[in-house]
Design an enzyme around this catalytic site. Structure first.
Site, mmCIF file in Angstrom:
data_model
loop_
_atom_site.group_PDB
_atom_site.id
_atom_site.type_symbol
_atom_site.label_atom_id
_atom_site.label_comp_id
_atom_site.label_asym_id
_atom_site.label_seq_id
_atom_site.Cartn_x
_atom_site.Cartn_y
_atom_site.Cartn_z
ATOM 1 C CG ASN A 1 5.896 -4.985 13.492
ATOM 2 O OD1 ASN A 1 4.547 -5.854 13.901
ATOM 3 N ND2 ASN A 1 5.946 -3.966 13.869
ATOM 4 C CE LYS B 1 5.322 -1.944 10.941
ATOM 5 N NZ LYS B 1 5.333 -0.338 10.779
ATOM 6 C CG HIS C 1 5.923 -1.621 16.754
ATOM 7 N ND1 HIS C 1 6.090 -0.038 16.380
ATOM 8 C CD2 HIS C 1 6.909 -1.452 16.001
ATOM 9 C CE1 HIS C 1 6.119 0.484 14.959
ATOM 10 N NE2 HIS C 1 7.039 -0.492 15.046
ATOM 11 C CD GLU D 1 3.693 1.781 13.401
ATOM 12 O OE1 GLU D 1 3.270 0.663 13.603
ATOM 13 O OE2 GLU D 1 4.309 1.617 12.653
ATOM 14 C CD GLU E 1 11.677 -1.011 15.067
ATOM 15 O OE1 GLU E 1 11.586 -1.105 14.088
ATOM 16 O OE2 GLU E 1 10.387 -0.410 16.049
ATOM 17 N N GLY F 1 9.276 2.707 7.718
ATOM 18 C CA GLY F 1 8.186 3.065 7.441
ATOM 19 C C GLY F 1 8.460 4.448 5.409
ATOM 20 C CB SER G 1 13.094 1.883 5.784
ATOM 21 O OG SER G 1 12.825 2.777 5.976
HETATM 22 C C1 PEP Z 1 8.678 -1.886 12.376
HETATM 23 O O1 PEP Z 1 8.021 -0.708 11.712
HETATM 24 O O2 PEP Z 1 8.857 -2.164 13.209
HETATM 25 C C2 PEP Z 1 9.261 -1.419 10.591
HETATM 26 C C3 PEP Z 1 10.733 -1.165 11.225
HETATM 27 O O3 PEP Z 1 8.611 -0.953 9.330
HETATM 28 P P1 PEP Z 1 9.749 -0.999 8.272
HETATM 29 O O4 PEP Z 1 10.495 -1.702 8.742
HETATM 30 O O5 PEP Z 1 8.942 -0.773 7.215
HETATM 31 O O6 PEP Z 1 10.501 0.551 8.052
#
Ligand code: PEP
Length: 253
Positions: free
Chosen positions: A11, A13, A94, A96, A165, A171, A211
């Site tokens: 992803n 973003k 998601h 966000e 998630e 992040g 992460s």
């Molecule tokens: C995400 O936002 O879907 C995600 C998994 O981000 P990150 O791997 O940066 O934590």
């Protein structure tokens, strides 16, 4: 029991550009993957990426999809359009999108219907935020998200992914531990059985995101009920992402 080939979904973003599109594709093209790799770049690069990846098994997807089919909805992109340009999956809900754009479980349900009707694999993102986690509300949040987004969908012959998630892991560099992930994924599986029945629940791919990187992906993928990973930050470095995919490949053999 041997696990199925895991999903590894990137992803991007609101990151990357035509340069990243070209370099990330270049680092993937001549490698053979058992794992099911997917990349979700920003909308405007989807067409380029689909043509670059024409002769590969790598899937291209979108980070969102409209809940509407067509009409006066400025800025929206429909599931039919995404399917037409070659997308094979789309992220839905998601965190966000939920936090910044106020999406909710009802809109997620409508988006799931649109995606399935247009042969896109929906990747429904669910998960609790830090405060909910600290209050011990993880299962309650997941229960609501799953029970409101999944009932009454026509899943005949379709694939479906759920991405757990935890918002506190996205992040932050603080991935959930394999033990935490195992407990939550077992709960998700149990709820899927309740909502969809055992046969359908067994076909749903449950991914973990938050992460994920080359140092934790193997352990996560060897955890029961983990059928893949969703990768944000680490997918923006083409070599790092290719390494994650190679490790996922290994876990599929
Ligand atoms: C995400 O936002 O879907 C995600 C998994 O981000 P990150 O791997 O940066 O934590």
């Amino acid at each position: 029991m041997k696990k199925q080939a895991p999903f590894v979904i990137a992803n991007w973003k609101l990151n990357g550009g035509i340069d990243l599109t070209c370099t990330s594709v270049a680092s993937m093209l001549n490698r053979k993957f058992e794992a099911r790799i997917g990349i979700a770049p920003p909308y405007v690069y989807i067409g380029d990426m689909v043509s670059f990846l024409r002769n590969s098994d790598i899937m291209v997807g979108s980070q969102n999809v409209s809940k509407f089919a067509s009409g006066a909805f400025t800025g929206e992109t429909s599931a039919q359009m995404l399917s037409e340009v070659g997308c094979q999956f789309c992220l839905i809900g998601h965190s966000e999108r939920r936090q910044v754009f106020l999406e909710n479980d009802n809109s997620c349900h409508t988006k799931m219907e649109k995606a399935l009707d247009n042969n896109l694999i929906p990747v429904l993102c669910v998960g609790e935020n830090l405060q909910q986690y600290e209050l011990g509300l993880t299962n309650d949040i997941l229960y609501r998200q799953l029970h409101q987004s999944l009932p009454d969908l026509n899943l005949e012959g379709k694939e479906l992914c759920i991405a757990y998630e935890p918002v506190w892991a996205i992040g932050t560099g603080k991935a959930a531990t394999a033990d935490q992930v195992q407990k939550v994924h077992s709960f998700i599986y149990q709820e899927l059985v309740e909502i969809l029945g055992t046969e359908r629940a067994n076909k749903v791919h449950i991914l973990y995101g938050g992460s994920v990187n080359k140092d934790n992906v193997e352990e996560l993928l060897s955890t029961p009920h983990v059928d893949g990973v969703l990768v944000g930050g680490a997918s923006l470095d083409p070599e790092h992402f290719a390494e994650i995919c190679a490790l996922a490949n290994k876990s599929a053999q």
